[in-house]
Design an enzyme around this catalytic site. Structure first.
Site, PDB file in Angstrom:
ATOM      1  N   HIS A  16       0.873  -1.413  -0.161  1.00  0.00           N
ATOM      2  CA  HIS A  16       0.412   0.154   0.347  1.00  0.00           C
ATOM      3  C   HIS A  16       1.060   1.541  -0.044  1.00  0.00           C
ATOM      4  O   HIS A  16       1.523   1.840   1.338  1.00  0.00           O
ATOM      5  CB  HIS A  16      -0.494  -0.068   1.248  1.00  0.00           C
ATOM      6  CG  HIS A  16      -1.741   0.901   1.246  1.00  0.00           C
ATOM      7  ND1 HIS A  16      -3.871   0.711   2.609  1.00  0.00           N
ATOM      8  CD2 HIS A  16      -1.535   2.395   0.644  1.00  0.00           C
ATOM      9  CE1 HIS A  16      -3.677   2.249   2.027  1.00  0.00           C
ATOM     10  NE2 HIS A  16      -2.457   2.956   0.887  1.00  0.00           N
ATOM     11  N   HIS A  18       1.571   5.680  -3.105  1.00  0.00           N
ATOM     12  CA  HIS A  18       0.832   5.912  -3.405  1.00  0.00           C
ATOM     13  C   HIS A  18       2.430   6.966  -3.635  1.00  0.00           C
ATOM     14  O   HIS A  18       3.351   7.131  -3.041  1.00  0.00           O
ATOM     15  CB  HIS A  18      -0.021   7.034  -2.991  1.00  0.00           C
ATOM     16  CG  HIS A  18      -1.248   6.085  -2.093  1.00  0.00           C
ATOM     17  ND1 HIS A  18      -2.361   6.078  -3.746  1.00  0.00           N
ATOM     18  CD2 HIS A  18      -1.399   6.254  -1.202  1.00  0.00           C
ATOM     19  CE1 HIS A  18      -3.068   5.731  -2.209  1.00  0.00           C
ATOM     20  NE2 HIS A  18      -2.484   5.897  -1.423  1.00  0.00           N
ATOM     21  N   HIS A 196      -9.572   1.317  -0.916  1.00  0.00           N
ATOM     22  CA  HIS A 196      -9.518   1.797  -0.025  1.00  0.00           C
ATOM     23  C   HIS A 196     -10.630   1.702   0.379  1.00  0.00           C
ATOM     24  O   HIS A 196     -11.623   2.123   0.667  1.00  0.00           O
ATOM     25  CB  HIS A 196      -8.871   3.511  -0.054  1.00  0.00           C
ATOM     26  CG  HIS A 196      -7.577   3.694  -0.443  1.00  0.00           C
ATOM     27  ND1 HIS A 196      -6.517   2.934  -1.298  1.00  0.00           N
ATOM     28  CD2 HIS A 196      -6.094   4.490   0.272  1.00  0.00           C
ATOM     29  CE1 HIS A 196      -5.772   2.949  -1.670  1.00  0.00           C
ATOM     30  NE2 HIS A 196      -5.088   3.729   0.033  1.00  0.00           N
ATOM     31  N   GLU A 199     -10.880   3.115   6.102  1.00  0.00           N
ATOM     32  CA  GLU A 199      -9.752   4.342   6.869  1.00  0.00           C
ATOM     33  C   GLU A 199     -11.108   5.600   7.591  1.00  0.00           C
ATOM     34  O   GLU A 199     -11.279   5.643   8.280  1.00  0.00           O
ATOM     35  CB  GLU A 199      -9.343   5.232   5.109  1.00  0.00           C
ATOM     36  CG  GLU A 199      -7.724   6.016   5.990  1.00  0.00           C
ATOM     37  CD  GLU A 199      -6.922   6.393   4.692  1.00  0.00           C
ATOM     38  OE1 GLU A 199      -7.836   6.704   3.617  1.00  0.00           O
ATOM     39  OE2 GLU A 199      -6.426   6.667   4.926  1.00  0.00           O
ATOM     40  N   ASP A 277       2.068   4.174   2.605  1.00  0.00           N
ATOM     41  CA  ASP A 277       0.978   4.912   2.272  1.00  0.00           C
ATOM     42  C   ASP A 277       1.496   6.213   0.947  1.00  0.00           C
ATOM     43  O   ASP A 277       1.891   5.523  -0.045  1.00  0.00           O
ATOM     44  CB  ASP A 277       0.172   5.291   3.202  1.00  0.00           C
ATOM     45  CG  ASP A 277      -1.167   5.717   2.919  1.00  0.00           C
ATOM     46  OD1 ASP A 277      -1.611   5.382   1.616  1.00  0.00           O
ATOM     47  OD2 ASP A 277      -2.494   6.021   3.968  1.00  0.00           O
ATOM     48  N   ASP A 278       1.991   7.105   2.358  1.00  0.00           N
ATOM     49  CA  ASP A 278       2.631   8.269   1.562  1.00  0.00           C
ATOM     50  C   ASP A 278       3.830   8.859   2.634  1.00  0.00           C
ATOM     51  O   ASP A 278       3.431   9.499   3.320  1.00  0.00           O
ATOM     52  CB  ASP A 278       0.997   9.395   1.329  1.00  0.00           C
ATOM     53  CG  ASP A 278       0.205   8.845   1.051  1.00  0.00           C
ATOM     54  OD1 ASP A 278       0.125   9.061  -0.601  1.00  0.00           O
ATOM     55  OD2 ASP A 278      -0.576   8.428   1.638  1.00  0.00           O
TER      56      ASP A 278
HETATM   57  N1  HPA Z   1      -6.414   7.847   1.107  1.00  0.00           N
HETATM   58  C1  HPA Z   1      -6.708   7.339   0.663  1.00  0.00           C
HETATM   59  N2  HPA Z   1      -6.610   8.497  -0.593  1.00  0.00           N
HETATM   60  C2  HPA Z   1      -5.138   8.516  -0.363  1.00  0.00           C
HETATM   61  C3  HPA Z   1      -4.413   8.400   0.370  1.00  0.00           C
HETATM   62  C4  HPA Z   1      -4.964   7.706   1.736  1.00  0.00           C
HETATM   63  O1  HPA Z   1      -4.371   7.110   2.954  1.00  0.00           O
HETATM   64  N3  HPA Z   1      -3.005   8.154   0.091  1.00  0.00           N
HETATM   65  C5  HPA Z   1      -3.219   8.979  -1.260  1.00  0.00           C
HETATM   66  N4  HPA Z   1      -4.557   9.171  -1.699  1.00  0.00           N
HETATM   67 ZN    ZN Z   2      -3.450   5.014   0.721  1.00  0.00          ZN
END
Ligand code: HPA
Ligand code: ZN
Length: 326
Positions: A16, A18, A196, A199, A277-278
């Site tokens: 996971h 991006h 996703h 969350e 994630d990021d």
């Molecule tokens: N959630 C939803 N969209 C996203 C995320 C995330 O954590 N990171 C980049 N786009």
């Molecule tokens: Zn994500």
């Protein structure tokens, strides 16, 4: 700390991630300068000072601004190569990364430019280090179904480079069922599917991802824990959850790392994995996510090993490819 040392040494996967979320401020400023694009912040420090999020949308606003300096194939290559170099040093052996084509198409950066740069970096990592990868094209859920279909049409010449599709961006108000027909078309093309869900969105969205879309795994899934029937369904189908501890903390999905639900997920027999994630925005890459769990939760060696193992068996590698890492 022995557990931290062991977690660093374990061979790991990232499921996971991006790629636009790996854009480090220094690299962002360098590419902005070479492309002669202006950023809203006048220094790396000013930009970093803005990384204080109270929810997903706060982050997304900065994420789309940041990626707006990416224009050329070389930019996508450099971004991807910097990430792969970083996680190679952390003993990550396999990555399955998202890219957000619509976040660039809206700025007239062609699909070809994006995917050629990203894919070339993935190939170089394979050649240099034997690192394997999958590429996942993600649809922006705040945009329309029609826009997702247009994106899929642009992807058609590149299907041999694309392993799956995902669904990201603003979750609340944009349930998976909005994209039911797009995902059906993707499946008919032989693509894997993830989304996703849970969350910020309610358990109902996770149900839709599973029952209506028929996802192969779930990205995040935190809020699935609010629904016991949903927990049972995820267990029974052995669906992998790509959990992102530092992301959850930064976006206030969890209030405190000591309350992170990942050990509860494991105790429930759910196939949780650790992911970043990021990482450029959330304070750390793969090993930092493990270290934070070790420092703040009572996680033990068997659980750490289980998480890493889940990352291998929950990947889209073939059984034979997985067995190399088990
Ligand atoms: N959630 C939803 N969209 C996203 C995320 C995330 O954590 N990171 C980049 N786009
Ligand atoms: Zn994500």
């Amino acid at each position: 700390n022995t557990l931290i040392a062991l977690s660093k040494a374990m061979p790991k996967t990232e499921l996971h991630l991006h790629i636009e979320g790996t854009f480090e401020p220094e690299q962002m400023f360098a590419i902005a300068q070479r492309n002669q694009v202006a950023l809203k912040y006048d220094s790396v420090e000013a930009l970093i000072a803005a990384y204080q999020f109270t929810n997903l949308q706060d982050f997304l606003d900065l994420y789309y601004q940041g990626m707006s300096v990416l224009l050329h194939e070389e930019d996508f290559y450099d971004l991807t190569m910097a990430y792969l170099t970083k996680v190679h040093s952390e003993n990550v052996v396999h990555v399955e990364i998202f890219f957000d084509p619509q976040g660039h198409l809206s700025r007239d950066v062609s699909f070809d430019v994006q995917i050629k740069g990203i894919y070339r970096a993935l190939q170089d990592a394979k050649q240099q280090w034997g690192m394997t990868s999958k590429l996942i094209m993600s649809f922006l859920r705040h945009l329309s179904e029609e826009s997702a279909f247009e994106t899929l049409a642009l992807a058609k010449p590149y299907l041999k480079w694309i392993d799956g599709v995902g669904l990201d961006s603003s979750e609340l108000g944009h349930p998976p069922e909005k994209f039911l027909r797009v995902f059906q078309a993707c499946k008919a093309l032989g693509l894997k599917v993830t989304a996703h869900a849970g969350e910020e969105g309610p358990p109902e969205y996770v149900w839709q991802a599973i029952e209506d879309i028929g996802v192969d795994r779930i990205d995040h899934g935190n809020r699935a824990l609010e629904d016991n029937n949903l927990i049972c369904t995820i267990q029974q189908r052995n669906l992998t959850l790509t959990v992102c501890p530092l992301s959850n903390l930064k976006l206030c999905v969890v209030d405190d790392m000591k309350d992170h639900p990942i050990t509860r997920m494991l105790a429930l027999g759910l196939k949780a994995t650790v992911n970043s994630d990021d990482p450029a925005y959330f304070g750390g890459y793969m090993n930092d996510n493990y270290a934070s769990l070790i420092q703040h939760t009572g996680i033990n060696l068997a659980q750490l090993y289980q998480l890493a193992k889940n990352g291998i068996t929950g990947s889209w590698m073939t059984r034979a490819q997985q067995s190399v890492h088990l």
